[in-house]
Structure formats: C-alpha cells, structure tokens
Design a protein around this motif. Sequence first.
Motif, PDB file in Angstrom:
ATOM      1  N   ALA A 103      13.870 -11.073  -6.587  1.00  0.00           N
ATOM      2  CA  ALA A 103      13.947 -12.287  -7.076  1.00  0.00           C
ATOM      3  C   ALA A 103      14.548 -13.301  -6.011  1.00  0.00           C
ATOM      4  O   ALA A 103      14.282 -14.327  -5.682  1.00  0.00           O
ATOM      5  CB  ALA A 103      14.933 -12.304  -8.287  1.00  0.00           C
ATOM      6  N   ALA A 112      21.164 -15.983  -8.904  1.00  0.00           N
ATOM      7  CA  ALA A 112      20.886 -14.575  -9.147  1.00  0.00           C
ATOM      8  C   ALA A 112      22.195 -13.724  -9.876  1.00  0.00           C
ATOM      9  O   ALA A 112      21.854 -12.978 -10.950  1.00  0.00           O
ATOM     10  CB  ALA A 112      20.554 -13.545  -8.075  1.00  0.00           C
ATOM     11  N   LEU A 158      16.432 -21.774 -11.133  1.00  0.00           N
ATOM     12  CA  LEU A 158      15.426 -20.901 -11.669  1.00  0.00           C
ATOM     13  C   LEU A 158      14.314 -21.542 -11.968  1.00  0.00           C
ATOM     14  O   LEU A 158      12.921 -21.066 -11.920  1.00  0.00           O
ATOM     15  CB  LEU A 158      15.976 -20.339 -12.783  1.00  0.00           C
ATOM     16  CG  LEU A 158      17.073 -19.223 -12.560  1.00  0.00           C
ATOM     17  CD1 LEU A 158      17.479 -18.616 -13.914  1.00  0.00           C
ATOM     18  CD2 LEU A 158      16.561 -18.014 -11.709  1.00  0.00           C
ATOM     19  N   SER A 161      11.400 -21.478  -9.679  1.00  0.00           N
ATOM     20  CA  SER A 161      10.827 -20.052  -9.325  1.00  0.00           C
ATOM     21  C   SER A 161      10.632 -19.105 -10.652  1.00  0.00           C
ATOM     22  O   SER A 161      11.467 -18.439 -11.019  1.00  0.00           O
ATOM     23  CB  SER A 161      11.800 -19.423  -8.445  1.00  0.00           C
ATOM     24  OG  SER A 161      11.449 -17.940  -8.074  1.00  0.00           O
ATOM     25  N   GLY A 164      10.686 -15.344 -10.171  1.00  0.00           N
ATOM     26  CA  GLY A 164      11.996 -14.979  -9.818  1.00  0.00           C
ATOM     27  C   GLY A 164      12.730 -14.915 -10.969  1.00  0.00           C
ATOM     28  O   GLY A 164      13.710 -14.049 -11.043  1.00  0.00           O
ATOM     29  N   ALA A 167      11.965 -11.885 -13.085  1.00  0.00           N
ATOM     30  CA  ALA A 167      12.362 -10.877 -12.603  1.00  0.00           C
ATOM     31  C   ALA A 167      13.933 -10.747 -12.767  1.00  0.00           C
ATOM     32  O   ALA A 167      14.307  -9.408 -12.911  1.00  0.00           O
ATOM     33  CB  ALA A 167      12.173 -10.885 -11.081  1.00  0.00           C
ATOM     34  N   LEU A 168      14.798 -11.664 -12.691  1.00  0.00           N
ATOM     35  CA  LEU A 168      16.026 -11.695 -12.781  1.00  0.00           C
ATOM     36  C   LEU A 168      16.299 -11.340 -14.604  1.00  0.00           C
ATOM     37  O   LEU A 168      17.367 -10.260 -14.775  1.00  0.00           O
ATOM     38  CB  LEU A 168      16.930 -12.897 -12.606  1.00  0.00           C
ATOM     39  CG  LEU A 168      16.953 -13.087 -11.055  1.00  0.00           C
ATOM     40  CD1 LEU A 168      17.268 -14.408 -10.874  1.00  0.00           C
ATOM     41  CD2 LEU A 168      17.942 -12.303 -10.620  1.00  0.00           C
TER      42      LEU A 168
END
Length: 304
Positions: A103, A112, A158, A161, A164, A167-168
């Motif tokens: 990410a 993140a 966020l 993306s 990303g 994914a997080l």
Amino acid sequence: MSDAACSTSQAPASALSDPRWMVPLSLFALYVIWGSTYLAIRYALVSYPPFLLAAIRFAVAGVLLFAVLRLRGATLPTPRQWKNAAIVGTLLLAGGNGLVCFAEQTVSSGIAAVAVASMPLFAALFGGIYREWPTRGETAGLLLGFIGVIVLNLGAGLSGSPLGAIALICAAMAWAFGSVWSKRQDMPKGPMNTAAQMLCASVSLTIIALLHGERFPAHPETGATAALAYLVVFGSIIAFSAYLYVLKTVRPALATSYAYVNPPVAVLFGVALAGEHVGPFDLAGMAIILVGVGIITMMRVRKT
C-alpha cells in the motif's frame, strides 16, 4: 579482582536491568521505533519491491533471532507449533506487513499507520467467531471506529488510491484475525514464537513476491538498503524485544499503548522528514479511530 572492583563492574548491569530505567526506555522504543518503521518502509521501497522487501526483512530478523535463541538453549517448536506459526506468520506478517508495504507504494506512511490502527476494531469483531461477542461499550467503540475508517477513506490520503486503501484494510483484518486465532492454538513458547513466525512468513512472502513478478534490485540505493537494515535491526529485533519486556513487566493496557501513539508519531515523521501532506479528513479519521480503539480497550480492561 577485589570485591570493590566486582561491585563497580556490576553496577551498570544492575542499573540497566532496573525497571525504573528499562520500562521508559522500552516504551520509548515502541513509540518511536515502531512509529518510524512506516517511513522506513517508504524509503526502502525506493529500490526494493514491497513483498520482497518484507521477505528479506523477516528472513534476516528471523534467522538472527532464531540463532540467538537456540544458542541460549531455547526449545525447538514441535511440528504442530511450526504449522500454527506458519499460519499465524502468514496472516500477521505476510498479510499484515506485506500488504502495508504494498500500500505504501501509493499511500503516505502516516496514513498507512492510521489505517492499520483500526486493527483492534476487527479483532473485537472477529472475537464473535469464538462466541466472544462485543459488549455494549465495545459495540459503541466498534461503530465509532468504523465511522473513523470511513472518514479516513474520504480524505485525500486514501481516496486517491483505492487499491492502497483496500490493501490497508485487508492488512488490518489479516493481523486481527491472526491475533484472535493464535490465542487458541498451540504456539511456540516465548520469543521462539516470533522467530518461527518470521521464518515462516519470509517463505510465504517470497512465494507472493515471485508470483507478483518481483525481483531483487540489481543496484539498490544506499539509502534504501540502510532503511531495510533499520527495519531488520530496530523495527523487528530491538522494538520487539522491548515489547516482550514491557508485556511481562507492566499492565497490558500500558504495554499495548503503542497502538495509540504510533499513528501520530508516524504522521509526524512523514510530515517532518518526507514532506507528506495530511488533510482535515485524515486527521479527523485518525482521531475517531483512536477514540474507538480506546473505548474498546477500556471496556476489555474493566472485564479483566
């Protein structure tokens, strides 16, 4: 050697083992080192692909920790414990940390860390699998925390993306489920548990990296390699040793307080050293998530 000389030579060692010194130093390591690992990952990603980066980190740290433990006479895990360590290591380190590395190719290090702070929310939710349903107070914390996750996803960090962000969230869910599942399994004892998980996770991460088409960089930048070394030595070995120490020395609520401190520390490192931008939605989401996590933690402390 005289008795006086002996007492003088032993003084630093006894001072070093004094909880009055070691507890603050260990908490400082947890707060600052673990908070800084998100930025170190970003620097390492300049040369190293995400899953291979995590594979190298945990392979080196796992081998070093395993070797030290064996030299000290630690017992080898049983086949069943190796199997459980492989499952938990794949969830926590490959799924959790590996997805964070993935990410951070498109998401700032501070954001993140904030997203990963939602892990206790999912842990409380997954507890229902084992009939440990959240209390009313914990449910309130869950709802508030997930509102924070939504607000965080509305921010520029966020929303720009989507992959990303997914994914997080998956990283937090994998870490949470692995943590809940491992509590009811036969795991290796003490630090050998972490060494076994690191070794097993490094295998899983290497397989994922190969499937993802990742290759070792031909000419990695010095700064990226230094960041990787920092993750191995400080992020995986020193900080974890500090965590083990506080876990057995102080109350669990204090030992796990890093969960509240790491996100703002990571944000500060990202803004100060990497010029990362944090918007109002990002800050609001972080605050709401941390309040929700705090409510859940307080409710669990009361139950115990």
